[in-house]
Each structure stands twice: as structure tokens, then as C-alpha cells.
Design an enzyme around this catalytic site. Structure first.
Site, mmCIF file in Angstrom:
data_model
loop_
_atom_site.group_PDB
_atom_site.id
_atom_site.type_symbol
_atom_site.label_atom_id
_atom_site.label_comp_id
_atom_site.label_asym_id
_atom_site.label_seq_id
_atom_site.Cartn_x
_atom_site.Cartn_y
_atom_site.Cartn_z
ATOM 1 C CG ASP A 130 -0.369 -0.052 2.520
ATOM 2 O OD1 ASP A 130 0.866 -0.210 2.600
ATOM 3 O OD2 ASP A 130 -1.105 0.071 3.519
ATOM 4 C CB SER A 131 4.592 1.695 -0.082
ATOM 5 O OG SER A 131 4.815 0.563 -0.900
ATOM 6 C CG ASP B 141 0.451 -4.121 2.010
ATOM 7 O OD1 ASP B 141 0.663 -5.079 2.780
ATOM 8 O OD2 ASP B 141 1.261 -3.185 1.845
ATOM 9 C CE LYS C 223 3.338 -5.945 3.739
ATOM 10 N NZ LYS C 223 2.842 -4.787 4.508
ATOM 11 C CD GLU D 161 0.681 -1.497 7.988
ATOM 12 O OE1 GLU D 161 0.335 -0.688 8.885
ATOM 13 O OE2 GLU D 161 1.160 -1.131 6.903
ATOM 14 C CD GLU E 229 8.048 -0.347 7.422
ATOM 15 O OE1 GLU E 229 7.072 -1.057 7.117
ATOM 16 O OE2 GLU E 229 8.240 0.798 6.984
#
Ligand code: KIV
Length: 284
Positions: free
Chosen positions: A47-48, A86, A116, A118, A185
Site C-alpha cells: 500500500d506504499s 496489502d 499482508k 499490519e 519494519e
């Protein structure tokens, strides 16, 4: 010759064999194709993309539709690398049904092989439910960019005993819940190495030192491709931004000077057509 597609079991085997896993982000067909040709094991549709491709200043505005759009482009190119997509902000924080549905869309419509998400203990129920539904899940702990406002900025996590112990606990909880791998991270190298040796699933580091089972970086960052951020942990392997800027500036200059297009870039009409258009007696 196409090689066999990388599976989650292959990644586990690489960890057992102590062979580092190479993962990179990609957001579109050409970047995924180049990453694949370069031999990466895992492509992350991160999602970056909100920052490096869509121009937002965080990952928070990224939607499910954005993720699907970019995941579809990446999976059209990636035939060997394992594509992980993501789950964007708030797409896995409502009901478990809604979360599984969103995760499933990335596989069913986007054709990703895994998702993925978070977070630590708070996402364990979602991980369990996705895994029960047959959706492979990669966890992501340490600096979790979707919580940037709660974390008070993009800061290194796990520097003191309390937060390092929490990360270790979260890694174990996520492993127990069924993640096939973890992204760690911005965590001190010693903490990341300890976490990596404490879980059986591969730990992929970003800003987490050399003791992880693999590394991930953002495509645009390692290429200096109009990337505005330069975190300490990024190594720049090429400066394609400069190459592109110089090439486009040369094109602009040649267009203005009428040196482009040259004869070899143009098509020719037949003699008969030329005679008709430019010969005696033709009035346009
Ligand atoms: O979105 C992303 O690119 C990521 C990586 C930084 C791991 O989550």
C-alpha cells in the site's frame, strides 16, 4: 523457460536452508515484469503505492479498489514470484466477515497468492479467520505505516526492553495464528535477529538489519525513481530518476528544435500520392 512458481512452502524451506529471501514491491505491469526478470522470490503490491505511485503523503488514503487495480496489473506480469497484496487501511478492522471478504477479493479478483496485514495481537482473529478460509497471510509488525498517526511518526520500534519484548510476543502470536511469514519494519538489528530465530516462519526485514531471513525494499526507493523519501535503511542501486529526467528533457529540446522526428522516425507516402499532393496543378 518458465520456472516453477514460488510457494509459501518454498519460503519456509529457504529459511530452513538459511538462504535469504529477496522481496521487492511492484505496483504495475512493467515494474513487476522487471522484478520478476531480476529473479525476486516475492513481489509485494504494497500500500506504499499510495505514496510512491499515487502521490499521497501516507498509506492511509489507499482503498481496496486501488489495491485491486494495481494487484491485477502486477499478477499479469508475475508468473514465478509469489505475489502478496496489502490489505489497505481499515479494510480488516470491521467485522471478521468483511475482513475475510476483502482479503478474498485480492486473491479472487486481483489473483494475488497471499495478503499482508499490519498489526499484532489485535489482528490475530482476522489472521485465523483468513487462514481458515484458505487465504495465506503475511503479518507486518514493528513500524506499521497505517498507524503512523498513532505511532507519532515513522520511528524505529522496539528500542527498549518493553517494546522489544512486545514485538517478540507479537511475532509468536502471529505465527501461532497461522501467518506464513512476517515483515518486520524499522526494528533494531539485534531485536530483529532474535525475533527471526525465535519463530519458524520467515521474517522479512525492512530497516531491520542483516539477521532476518529475507529483505524487502520499495522498488522506487532502490532505483531513485521520483522517490521523495530517503530512509537510512534504503540502498540506492541505480538512479533511474536522473536517466528519465535527462531523456525526457532531451526529447523536449529536440521537439522544440524540430530535430525530432528525423526522417527515420517518419512514414513515407507512395510516389503517386506525393505526385498527387505536391505535383503540378494540385490545389489543396
Ligand atoms: O507497503 C509496503 O511497501 C510495505 C513494505 C514497506 C514492507 O508494506
Amino acid at each position: 523457460m518458465t520456472q516453477k512458481p514460488v510457494t509459501t512452502a518454498d519460503l519456509r524451506r529457504l529459511k530452513e536452508l538459511r538462504q535469504p529471501i529477496a522481496m521487492i514491491t511492484a505496483y504495475d505491469y512493467p515494474s513487476a515484469r522487471l522484478a520478476e526478470e531480476a529473479g525476486v522470490d516475492v513481489i509485494l503490491v504494497g500500500d506504499s503505492l499510495g505514496m510512491v505511485v499515487l502521490g499521497y503523503d501516507s498509506t492511509i488514503p489507499v482503498t481496496m479498489e486501488d489495491m485491486l487495480h494495481h494487484t491485477k496489473a502486477v499478477t499479469r506480469a508475475a508468473k514465478r514470484a509469489l505475489v502478496v497484496a496489502d490489505l489497505p487501511f481499515l479494510s480488516y478492522h470491521g467485522s471478521l466477515e468483511e475482513s475475510v471478504k476483502n482479503a478474498g477479493r485480492l486473491l479472487q479478483e486481483g489473483l494475488a497468492k497471499a495478503v499482508k496485514l499490519e498489526g499484532g495481537a489485535e489482528v490475530v482473529p482476522v489472521v485465523r479467520r483468513c487462514v481458515q478460509a484458505g487465504i495465506p497471510v503475511m503479518g507486518h509488525i514493528g513500524l506499521t505505516p497505517q498507524s503512523v498517526h498513532q505511532l507519532g511518526g515513522y520511528k524505529v520500534q522496539g528500542k527498549d526492553v518493553e517494546t522489544a519484548a512486545r514485538l517478540l510476543r507479537e511475532a509468536r502470536e502471529l505465527e501461532e495464528a497461522g501467518v506464513f511469514a512476517l515483515v518486520l519494519e524499522c526494528v533494531p538489528a539485534e531485536v530483529a535477529a532474535k525475533i527471526s530465530e525465535s519463530v519458524a516462519v520467515p521474517v522479512i526485514g525492512i530497516g531491520a538489519g542483516a539477521g532476518c531471513d529475507g529483505q524487502v525494499l520499495v522498488f522506487h526507493d532502490i532505483l531513485s525513481y521520483a522517490s521523495e523519501i530517503k530512509p537510512k535503511f534504503v540502498k540506492q542501486y541505480a538512479d533511474v530518476g536522473t536517466v528519465i529526467r535527462q531523456a525526457v528533457a532531451a526529447y523536449v529540446a529536440e521537439v522544440r528544435a524540430r530535430t525530432f522526428p528525423a526522417a527515420e522516425h517518419a512514414f513515407a507516402a507512395s510516389e503517386e500520392t506525393i505526385e498527387y499532393l505536391y505535383g503540378k496543378g494540385v490545389t489543396p
